[in-house]
Design a protein around this motif. Structure first.
Motif, PDB file in Angstrom:
ATOM      1  N   GLU A  82       0.799  -1.227   0.000  1.00  0.00           N
ATOM      2  CA  GLU A  82       0.000   0.000   0.000  1.00  0.00           C
ATOM      3  C   GLU A  82       0.831   1.276   0.000  1.00  0.00           C
ATOM      4  O   GLU A  82       0.273   2.376   0.003  1.00  0.00           O
ATOM      5  CB  GLU A  82      -0.976  -0.008   1.179  1.00  0.00           C
TER       6      GLU A  82
ATOM      7  N   HIS B 262     -13.183   0.640  -1.106  1.00  0.00           N
ATOM      8  CA  HIS B 262     -11.893   1.323  -1.244  1.00  0.00           C
ATOM      9  C   HIS B 262     -11.863   2.299  -2.411  1.00  0.00           C
ATOM     10  O   HIS B 262     -10.812   2.825  -2.757  1.00  0.00           O
ATOM     11  CB  HIS B 262     -10.769   0.295  -1.403  1.00  0.00           C
TER      12      HIS B 262
ATOM     13  N   ALA C   2      -6.706   3.484  -0.894  1.00  0.00           N
ATOM     14  CA  ALA C   2      -7.798   3.877  -1.790  1.00  0.00           C
ATOM     15  C   ALA C   2      -7.437   3.569  -3.244  1.00  0.00           C
ATOM     16  O   ALA C   2      -6.261   3.585  -3.622  1.00  0.00           O
ATOM     17  CB  ALA C   2      -8.106   5.360  -1.635  1.00  0.00           C
TER      18      ALA C   2
END
Length: 271
Positions: free
Chosen positions: A147, A187, A203
């Motif tokens: 991420e 998300h 996201a």
């Protein structure tokens, strides 16, 4: 196996005309019917002439039930309301239903999937080989990066397109979410405007541009610390979508009832 008899839904539109041309060029496929919305001024027009071909004697009709009596499949790039109306008839007649309609809601997809225990449905937000290969790459890259790499999806289409994000952008978003093993609807970040605060970690962002006559441009950006990876597909002619749809119909002819995607058609399931 004899030629597959295909109905083109929305035969008077740009995609419908492209589908008519591709069917005429494809061995193993023949045009069996041309469907248009009831009340359309194009009803009764010759499908071949509308597509820029010699007259083929197939007139645009608003009656799918009658058209489907002598058909094997329907190619459906229309609007959600029309597609959902076509689903039950296609299933009742045992037609292969290839759905390229975009803007389908979760409830629309639920309706479509109700018929797949007894009918063959191939549905995709994009029917092109290149886009579906791109989606496979996006899934693989998303699974490989953590991420610290933010995912943004940028798409641009012609000014007449009525839905956003595009079906292709959502297809790519689903691929990225699958790679991350998360649900896209939990998300997804869309329509940023004003004081939004910092970007949420994890996201999957979407940005939609509209203008001119752009057939379809899509980029998936993986933006990490001090480096960026961009995967891009540019569509130059909608004929490629029509070719993919006809390929999907021929592939699905004779398959067991079920819900399929272009990943299945192109053999990318295990990529």
């Amino acid at each position: 196996m004899s030629d597959m008899r295909l109905i083109v839904a929305g035969a008077g539109g740009r995609m419908g005309r492209a589908l008519t041309r591709v069917i005429a060029e494809t061995p193993g496929a023949v045009l069996a019917g041309a469907l248009e919305a009831p009340g359309s001024e194009l009803l009764g027009k010759d499908a071949g002439v509308l597509a820029g071909l010699p007259a083929n004697g197939i007139e645009l009709s608003g009656d799918l039930w009658s058209l489907s009596a002598k058909a094997d499949g329907i190619l459906d790039f229309t609007v959600p309301g029309a597609t959902i109306a076509n689903v039950a008839i296609a299933a009742e007649r045992g037609l292969v239903h290839v759905i390229g309609t975009t803007g389908l809601s979760a409830s629309d997809m639920a309706v479509i999937k109700t018929v797949t225990s007894r009918a063959v449905v191939v549905q995709s937000g994009n029917m092109s080989l290149g886009v579906n290969l791109l989606a496979a790459l996006v899934k693989r890259v998303a699974a490989s990066l953590d991420e610290s790499f933010d995912i943004e999806i940028l798409e641009m289409h012609h000014k007449a397109k009525i839905d956003a994000p595009s079906g292709t952008a959502l297809l790519l978003g689903e691929a990225a979410a699958a790679g991350r093993k998360v649900a896209l609807d939990q998300h997804s970040a869309r329509g940023r405007d004003g004081i939004t605060g910092p970007r949420n970690s994890g996201a999957i962002g979407f940005a939609s541009l509209r203008g001119g006559t752009v057939t379809g441009d899509h980029s998936v950006i993986f933006a990490g610390p001090m480096e960026r990876i961009e995967l891009t597909h540019r569509a130059e002619d909608r004929t490629m979508f029509a070719q993919g749809a006809v390929k999907a119909a021929l592939w699905a002819h004779g398959k067991k009832p079920g819900f399929y995607t272009m990943t299945d058609v192109l053999g990318l399931s295990d990529f």
